[in-house]
Design a protein around this motif. Structure first.
Motif, mmCIF file in Angstrom:
data_model
loop_
_atom_site.group_PDB
_atom_site.id
_atom_site.type_symbol
_atom_site.label_atom_id
_atom_site.label_comp_id
_atom_site.label_asym_id
_atom_site.label_seq_id
_atom_site.Cartn_x
_atom_site.Cartn_y
_atom_site.Cartn_z
ATOM 1 N N VAL A 119 0.836 -1.279 0.042
ATOM 2 C CA VAL A 119 0.081 -0.025 0.025
ATOM 3 C C VAL A 119 0.697 1.265 0.072
ATOM 4 C CG1 VAL A 119 -1.911 1.353 1.132
ATOM 5 C CG2 VAL A 119 -1.852 -1.155 1.335
ATOM 6 N N LEU A 120 0.743 2.024 -1.223
ATOM 7 C CA LEU A 120 1.512 3.435 -1.103
ATOM 8 C C LEU A 120 0.856 4.367 -0.217
ATOM 9 C CD1 LEU A 120 4.053 4.431 -2.634
ATOM 10 C CD2 LEU A 120 2.242 5.407 -4.262
ATOM 11 N N VAL A 121 1.660 4.917 0.826
ATOM 12 C CA VAL A 121 0.912 6.161 1.668
ATOM 13 C C VAL A 121 1.606 7.341 0.944
ATOM 14 C CG1 VAL A 121 1.254 6.791 4.111
ATOM 15 C CG2 VAL A 121 1.232 4.489 3.670
ATOM 16 N N THR A 122 0.856 8.182 0.531
ATOM 17 C CA THR A 122 1.149 9.420 -0.006
ATOM 18 C C THR A 122 1.166 10.568 0.866
ATOM 19 O OG1 THR A 122 -1.028 9.919 -1.085
ATOM 20 C CG2 THR A 122 0.478 8.707 -2.340
ATOM 21 N N ARG A 123 0.736 10.499 1.922
ATOM 22 C CA ARG A 123 0.726 11.681 2.957
ATOM 23 C C ARG A 123 1.930 12.037 3.474
ATOM 24 N NH1 ARG A 123 -2.583 10.149 8.174
ATOM 25 N NH2 ARG A 123 -2.905 12.410 8.299
ATOM 26 N N PRO A 124 2.198 13.306 3.780
ATOM 27 C CA PRO A 124 3.256 13.751 4.542
ATOM 28 C C PRO A 124 3.666 13.292 5.975
ATOM 29 C CG PRO A 124 2.177 15.740 4.360
ATOM 30 C CD PRO A 124 1.302 14.448 3.603
ATOM 31 N N GLU A 125 4.853 13.643 6.381
ATOM 32 C CA GLU A 125 5.278 13.226 7.904
ATOM 33 C C GLU A 125 4.468 14.432 8.509
ATOM 34 O OE1 GLU A 125 5.831 10.518 9.064
ATOM 35 O OE2 GLU A 125 7.391 9.702 7.595
ATOM 36 N N PRO A 126 4.281 14.333 9.782
ATOM 37 C CA PRO A 126 4.176 13.036 10.437
ATOM 38 C C PRO A 126 3.115 12.157 10.231
ATOM 39 C CG PRO A 126 3.419 14.871 12.134
ATOM 40 C CD PRO A 126 3.513 15.399 10.520
ATOM 41 N N GLY A 127 2.322 12.249 9.636
ATOM 42 C CA GLY A 127 1.217 11.420 9.596
ATOM 43 C C GLY A 127 1.464 10.284 8.779
ATOM 44 N N ALA A 128 2.466 10.149 7.904
ATOM 45 C CA ALA A 128 2.883 9.063 7.080
ATOM 46 C C ALA A 128 3.343 7.798 7.876
ATOM 47 C CB ALA A 128 3.893 9.589 6.199
ATOM 48 N N SER A 129 4.231 8.099 8.773
ATOM 49 C CA SER A 129 4.485 7.131 9.597
ATOM 50 C C SER A 129 3.491 6.486 10.408
ATOM 51 C CB SER A 129 6.066 7.728 10.468
ATOM 52 O OG SER A 129 6.744 7.934 9.671
ATOM 53 N N ARG A 130 2.653 7.460 11.064
ATOM 54 C CA ARG A 130 1.644 6.999 11.661
ATOM 55 C C ARG A 130 0.781 5.941 10.887
ATOM 56 N NH1 ARG A 130 0.372 11.898 13.401
ATOM 57 N NH2 ARG A 130 -1.394 12.193 11.915
ATOM 58 N N THR A 131 0.312 6.292 9.809
ATOM 59 C CA THR A 131 -0.471 5.378 8.802
ATOM 60 C C THR A 131 0.239 4.116 8.583
ATOM 61 O OG1 THR A 131 -1.518 7.478 7.696
ATOM 62 C CG2 THR A 131 -1.694 5.298 6.749
ATOM 63 N N ALA A 132 1.646 4.070 8.252
ATOM 64 C CA ALA A 132 2.307 3.112 8.187
ATOM 65 C C ALA A 132 2.371 2.277 9.324
ATOM 66 C CB ALA A 132 3.841 3.377 7.838
#
Length: 238
Positions: A4-17
């Motif tokens: 799954v490609l996560v396209t949002r920027p940090e800090p949200g990207a790591s949280r979603t990951a």
């Protein structure tokens, strides 16, 4: 394992990951937008404002400390839980948590704030419906733009490197700008095989509308514009 490609920027990207890993997905991070701070002058603060409105935690993260200090005593109406938490952490004394949707927040506040002036901490790139609904109700909205949203420039080699040269099964889109950037990447000949079979999961219909109708059979839209609904949609598809 579903990639799954996560396209949002940090800090949200790591949280979603982390959330994806916990439910058996393999996250691949490729931020398609990033936020940058804008210069803000304290003189922009309207002296007659009775409240502060915030629809993005980024508006708080990028706000100068002087702006926060000037506004902290005013009641703060945040769009949802995470934004409310960011406002409290920044120093706002009274924070009201909204329904999680900007338009719903505008509807909730319109009558209460009619005829009054408010400060809107926001980004340069934003959906106009929130302000439009408040202004239609007679609310004097004074926007203070604390950040801008820009698209990083990725070479073909950089994208292939981020994806380890392997195709992705699904992509999560959180903004219209990210959707436009994703579509442009998928059209590059060197990247075609990576995205040929990718399913698209969009946070809202407004975001999905940016994409070509030709790809409509690959697009799914969350029932509500929040990440929980988006991830639930992804889990249901798997």
């Amino acid at each position: 394992m579903v990639r799954v490609l996560v396209t949002r920027p940090e800090p949200g990207a790591s949280r979603t990951a982390r959330r994806l890993q916990e439910t058996g997905f393999q996250p691949v991070l490729l931020p398609l937008t990033k936020t940058v701070a804008l210069p803000v002058e304290t003189g922009l603060v309207a002296k007659n404002a009775i409240a502060v409105l915030i629809t993005s935690a980024n508006a708080i993260r990028h706000a100068p400390k002087e702006i926060i200090a000037a506004l902290a005593a005013l009641p703060c109406h945040a769009v949802g839980k995470r934004t409310a938490e960011a406002a409290r952490a920044a120093g706002f004394l009274t924070v009201n948590e909204g329904p999680g949707n900007a338009e719903a927040l505008a509807d909730m506040l319109a009558d209460r704030l009619s005829g009054k002036a408010v400060i809107y901490l926001c980004g340069r790139v934003r959906f106009p419906a929130f302000e439009a609904r408040l202004k239609a109700a007679g609310v004097w909205v004074h926007p203070i733009e604390t950040y801008d949203t820009v698209a990083p420039a990725y070479s073909d080699a950089a994208v292939i490197g981020h994806l380890s040269g392997l195709p992705v099964d699904a992509v999560l889109l959180y903004s219209a700008k990210a959707a436009a950037t994703m579509q442009a990447l998928a059209r590059r000949p060197a990247l075609h095989d990576l995205f040929e079979k990718t399913r698209v999961f969009a946070l809202s219909r407004r975001i999905a509308a940016v994409l070509d109708e030709a790809a409509s059979e690959k697009i799914r839209v969350a029932a509500e514009p929040d990440e929980e609904a988006l991830l639930e949609l992804l889990r249901g598809w798997r």
